[in-house]
Design a protein around this motif. Structure first.
Motif, PDB file in Angstrom:
ATOM      1  N   ASP A 126       0.807  -1.209   0.000  1.00 32.32           N
ATOM      2  CA  ASP A 126       0.000   0.000   0.000  1.00 32.32           C
ATOM      3  C   ASP A 126       0.848   1.270   0.000  1.00 32.32           C
ATOM      4  N   ARG A 127       2.162   1.136   0.195  1.00 30.60           N
ATOM      5  CA  ARG A 127       3.028   2.310   0.238  1.00 30.60           C
ATOM      6  C   ARG A 127       3.643   2.649  -1.125  1.00 30.60           C
ATOM      7  N   ARG A 128       3.265   1.923  -2.149  1.00 28.20           N
ATOM      8  CA  ARG A 128       3.836   2.187  -3.478  1.00 28.20           C
ATOM      9  C   ARG A 128       3.532   3.612  -3.939  1.00 28.20           C
ATOM     10  N   LEU A 129       2.288   4.033  -3.773  1.00 28.65           N
ATOM     11  CA  LEU A 129       1.897   5.363  -4.225  1.00 28.65           C
ATOM     12  C   LEU A 129       2.652   6.440  -3.450  1.00 28.65           C
ATOM     13  N   LEU A 130       2.795   6.235  -2.149  1.00 33.13           N
ATOM     14  CA  LEU A 130       3.495   7.212  -1.330  1.00 33.13           C
ATOM     15  C   LEU A 130       4.971   7.298  -1.724  1.00 33.13           C
ATOM     16  N   LEU A 131       5.571   6.165  -2.052  1.00 33.38           N
ATOM     17  CA  LEU A 131       6.955   6.185  -2.516  1.00 33.38           C
ATOM     18  C   LEU A 131       7.062   6.930  -3.841  1.00 33.38           C
ATOM     19  N   GLY A 132       6.051   6.777  -4.702  1.00 33.07           N
ATOM     20  CA  GLY A 132       6.031   7.527  -5.953  1.00 33.07           C
ATOM     21  C   GLY A 132       5.930   9.019  -5.712  1.00 33.07           C
ATOM     22  N   VAL A 133       5.141   9.412  -4.711  1.00 32.67           N
ATOM     23  CA  VAL A 133       5.028  10.830  -4.369  1.00 32.67           C
ATOM     24  C   VAL A 133       6.367  11.366  -3.865  1.00 32.67           C
ATOM     25  N   ALA A 134       7.056  10.582  -3.031  1.00 31.91           N
ATOM     26  CA  ALA A 134       8.371  10.991  -2.530  1.00 31.91           C
ATOM     27  C   ALA A 134       9.369  11.134  -3.684  1.00 31.91           C
ATOM     28  N   THR A 135       9.257  10.259  -4.682  1.00 31.40           N
ATOM     29  CA  THR A 135      10.119  10.351  -5.860  1.00 31.40           C
ATOM     30  C   THR A 135       9.829  11.632  -6.640  1.00 31.40           C
ATOM     31  N   ALA A 136       8.552  11.927  -6.845  1.00 29.99           N
ATOM     32  CA  ALA A 136       8.169  13.144  -7.571  1.00 29.99           C
ATOM     33  C   ALA A 136       8.613  14.388  -6.811  1.00 29.99           C
ATOM     34  N   PHE A 137       8.516  14.355  -5.495  1.00 26.07           N
ATOM     35  CA  PHE A 137       8.947  15.480  -4.661  1.00 26.07           C
ATOM     36  C   PHE A 137      10.434  15.750  -4.864  1.00 26.07           C
ATOM     37  N   SER A 138      11.231  14.686  -4.863  1.00 25.54           N
ATOM     38  CA  SER A 138      12.672  14.839  -5.061  1.00 25.54           C
ATOM     39  C   SER A 138      12.979  15.317  -6.478  1.00 25.54           C
TER      40      SER A 138
END
Length: 228
Positions: free
Chosen positions: A40-52
């Motif tokens: 369930d954390r895949r989307l959140l990891l994607g958001v962290a990637t986009a943030f960086s």
């Protein structure tokens, strides 16, 4: 702090690439295992990637061969642990080199080492230390993100100084020069990144979702596991 394409001598470019590979392999393993445990954390990891990606693409000219910019890796390091940000940082830097001419392929290893290895581990270590000393969430997050950014900037300065030592003062004189020049733009950028990361984390705390799970930065004092 992206070192531009072809700027480093070949031996230095190769050396930093070799130094980054073990961390990248370790990070891929940790992320894969962590996401298998918490899909369930895949989307959140994607958001962290986009943030960086977004923050580190906002560059300001600094010294010949490099630039100043936020890194954005502190947020992901605090959410998922520093190992997760090594492959994330690699992907961010690779796409920026290919699509934005920001950084380069020959200097990818050096940029990964400074921004995706040193930065996240420094951010996470500072956050852990500040939390253990009793600092509040906002203070701990600010210090982690800000000093993680500063650690990247110091590493890049050292990489360039090592490749191009001063003819008179050698490495130390060259390092002092690059640190002072970078610092004019990087110190306020690092503080801004720290404040922005605090805003994001505090917003996540105010609007909790199930997928936040037991992410340690959102549950100060909880003995929660990060993505490993």
């Amino acid at each position: 702090m992206h070192i531009m394409e072809g700027f480093l001598p070949p031996a230095h470019a190769l050396g930093w690439s070799l130094a980054a590979v073990p961390f990248l392999a370790w990070g891929v393993h940790r992320v894969g295992r962590g996401l298998r445990d918490h899909p369930d954390r895949r989307l959140l990891l994607g958001v962290a990637t986009a943030f960086s990606f977004l923050l580190s693409a906002l560059k300001l000219p600094s010294v010949t061969g490099s630039c100043s910019h936020p890194t954005g890796v502190g947020l992901g390091a605090l959410l998922f642990g520093p190992a997760a940000m090594v492959p994330v940082g690699f992907v961010v830097l690779l796409f920026q080199a290919l699509l934005l001419a920001h950084g380069g392929l020959t200097t990818l290893g050096a940029n990964v080492f400074s921004m995706a290895v040193v930065g996240p581990f420094a951010a996470y270590g500072v956050w852990r230390a500040a939390t253990a000393l009793g600092a509040g969430r906002s203070v701990s997050v600010f210090l982690g993100a800000c000093l993680g950014d500063m650690a990247t900037y110091l590493t890049t300065s050292a990489q360039i100084a090592w490749a191009f030592p001063d003819p008179v003062g050698g490495f130390a004189a060259s390092l002092a020069k690059f640190v002072s020049i970078f610092g004019l733009t990087q110190v306020p950028l690092a503080m801004t990144e720290g404040l922005l990361t605090v805003l994001v984390v505090n917003a996540m705390v105010r609007y909790p979702l199930d997928e936040w799970g037991a992410l340690p930065v959102l549950h100060r004092g909880a003995r929660a596991k990060v993505v490993r």
